[in-house]
Design an enzyme around this catalytic site. Structure first.
Site, PDB file in Angstrom:
ATOM      1  N   GLY A 106       0.815  -1.224   0.000  1.00  7.72           N
ATOM      2  CA  GLY A 106       0.000   0.000   0.000  1.00  7.72           C
ATOM      3  C   GLY A 106       0.840   1.261   0.000  1.00  7.72           C
ATOM      4  N   SER A 109       4.687   0.879  -4.218  1.00 11.62           N
ATOM      5  CA  SER A 109       5.913   0.264  -4.751  1.00 11.62           C
ATOM      6  C   SER A 109       5.896   0.189  -6.280  1.00 11.62           C
ATOM      7  CB  SER A 109       6.061  -1.126  -4.131  1.00 11.62           C
ATOM      8  OG  SER A 109       6.701  -1.999  -4.980  1.00 11.62           O
ATOM      9  N   ALA A 111       4.161   1.898  -8.455  1.00 14.97           N
ATOM     10  CA  ALA A 111       4.189   3.218  -9.105  1.00 14.97           C
ATOM     11  C   ALA A 111       5.601   3.783  -9.098  1.00 14.97           C
ATOM     12  CB  ALA A 111       3.239   4.172  -8.390  1.00 14.97           C
ATOM     13  N   ALA A 112       6.312   3.608  -7.977  1.00 16.95           N
ATOM     14  CA  ALA A 112       7.684   4.124  -7.888  1.00 16.95           C
ATOM     15  C   ALA A 112       8.562   3.434  -8.929  1.00 16.95           C
ATOM     16  CB  ALA A 112       8.232   3.905  -6.481  1.00 16.95           C
ATOM     17  N   ASP A 153      -0.718   7.649  -7.250  1.00 14.70           N
ATOM     18  CA  ASP A 153       0.550   7.030  -6.836  1.00 14.70           C
ATOM     19  C   ASP A 153       1.695   7.477  -7.745  1.00 14.70           C
ATOM     20  OD1 ASP A 153      -1.157   5.640  -5.174  1.00 14.70           O
ATOM     21  OD2 ASP A 153      -0.258   3.684  -5.563  1.00 14.70           O
TER      22      ASP A 153
HETATM   23  O1  PMV Z   1      -2.329   0.416  -2.255  1.00 14.85           O
HETATM   24  P1  PMV Z   1      -1.710   1.246  -3.314  1.00 14.85           P
HETATM   25  O2  PMV Z   1      -0.342   1.717  -2.951  1.00 14.85           O
HETATM   26  O3  PMV Z   1      -1.708   0.591  -4.641  1.00 14.85           O
HETATM   27  O4  PMV Z   1      -2.600   2.595  -3.417  1.00 14.85           O
HETATM   28  C1  PMV Z   1      -3.813   2.566  -4.121  1.00 14.85           C
HETATM   29  C2  PMV Z   1      -4.596   3.853  -3.911  1.00 14.85           C
HETATM   30  C3  PMV Z   1      -6.037   3.728  -4.412  1.00 14.85           C
HETATM   31  O5  PMV Z   1      -6.703   4.960  -4.131  1.00 14.85           O
HETATM   32  C4  PMV Z   1      -6.768   2.615  -3.683  1.00 14.85           C
HETATM   33  C5  PMV Z   1      -6.101   3.459  -5.902  1.00 14.85           C
HETATM   34  C6  PMV Z   1      -5.748   4.632  -6.784  1.00 14.85           C
HETATM   35  O6  PMV Z   1      -5.232   4.389  -7.871  1.00 14.85           O
HETATM   36  O7  PMV Z   1      -5.991   5.787  -6.411  1.00 14.85           O
END
Ligand code: PMV
Length: 321
Positions: A106, A109, A111-112, A153
């Protein structure tokens, strides 16, 4: 990012992970959210290789760059997008990934990695992309993995800092007053962002009216968070984080374990605590009281291996030597 670190055809880019303070999930459906880059980064090194074929390598694992074998899916999606736009690289290369951000935690990772890979790969291919082009390439890759990401992200990984985000209007940096530090705790349970995004989509379809109210509330909390950050009103920010957590529980992305962790932190005494990112496992963030960050980290680290403090703001995409 104007210049690239090129040393005999080696391109090294790093990009940070992120936390979301308010509005995750609802941001996918058009709400405002507030996110910040953190002090954990992913590093992507692209260099010419003398091997027979181009490869992606990480932590002792290797996979042919152009083979669809289910490995390194994000980087391969970036590569496919870059080839589609600019043609296939002329020479054999190696992409090496080193990341401090736990996968599926969460903390952004993928996206980075997508942002750092978009910059390093296209530079290796002799292209100088603008920040917006890097964001587009990285977000396209994220789409092929996560289905329907909002782009928040990749924006955090690219631009760093702390910002208000909306799918339509993009990112607006927030100038914060005073220092800001968060405790981040990864529960150790990994999960799939795309599964959680579709679970929330189902919850929206089942109860559209209630979801609409919560989506509006998410925007309201995010705009209030901008005020709290701008005025240095951390107790107010903490309240807004707690309220965000209520909505996230309602849409079903919290869990007993995360609820317990958040409740324990509240009992110890924090200004606010909530899930960050998609939930269903992953990580939580807490806003410590003044001068209590270190002691809070010490206590939490007794039960959680992956607990750390991050100050905000942090730098976005950058070239490394
Ligand atoms: O859990 P992560 O790091 O992939 O964050 C996702 C964030 C969301 O709002 C759930 C999805 C998005 O793309 O905004």
């Amino acid at each position: 990012m104007n210049s690239s670190a090129s040393n005999s055809n080696v391109f090294v880019a790093t990009a940070p992970g992120k936390i979301i303070l308010t509005g995750e999930h609802f941001v996918v459906h058009g709400s405002y959210a507030v996110a910040a880059a953190i002090n954990k980064r992913a590093r992507v090194t692209v260099s010419a290789s003398k091997k027979q074929e181009s490869q992606i390598v990480s932590e002792g694992m290797a996979s042919p760059a152009f083979e669809d074998d289910g490995q390194f899916v994000v980087v391969k999606s970036v590569l496919a997008g870059a080839c589609e736009e600019y043609g296939r690289p002329r020479s054999i290369f190696q992409v090496q990934i080193d990341s401090e951000i736990p996968q599926g935690s969460g903390l952004g990772s993928s996206a980075a990695i997508a942002v750092a890979a978009s910059a390093a790969l296209t530079s290796f291919m002799g292209k100088k992309l603008s920040n917006d082009q890097i964001w587009e390439l990285a977000t396209r890759a994220e789409k092929s993995v996560h289905g329907n990401p909002s782009g928040i992200d990749t924006r955090a990984s690219l631009s760093g800092g702390i910002f208000l985000f909306n799918r339509k209007s993009g990112a607006k940096p927030i100038v914060i007053r005073g220092g800001l530090q968060f405790l981040v705790v990864f529960s150790g349970k990994t999960r799939s962002t795309s599964e959680l995004i579709s679970r929330v989509g189902e919850s929206r379809n089942m109860r559209p009216a209630s979801f609409k109210h919560l989506a509006k509330a998410a925007s309201f909390l995010s705009l209030q968070a901008v005020d709290a950050l701008t005025n240095g009103d951390l107790p107010h920010l903490g309240c807004l984080m707690d309220l965000s957590q209520l909505s996230l529980s309602w849409i079903g992305v919290s869990s007993n374990e995360l609820d317990d962790l958040i409740e324990n932190l509240r009992t110890v005494g924090v200004l606010g605590a909530k899930i960050t990112g998609a939930g269903g496992g992953g990580s939580i963030i807490a806003l410590p009281k003044a001068n209590e960050s270190e002691s809070l980290l010490k206590k939490t680290s007794l039960d959680y291996v992956h607990a750390f403090l991050t100050s905000v703001p942090q730098e976005g995409l950058r070239w490394e030597k």
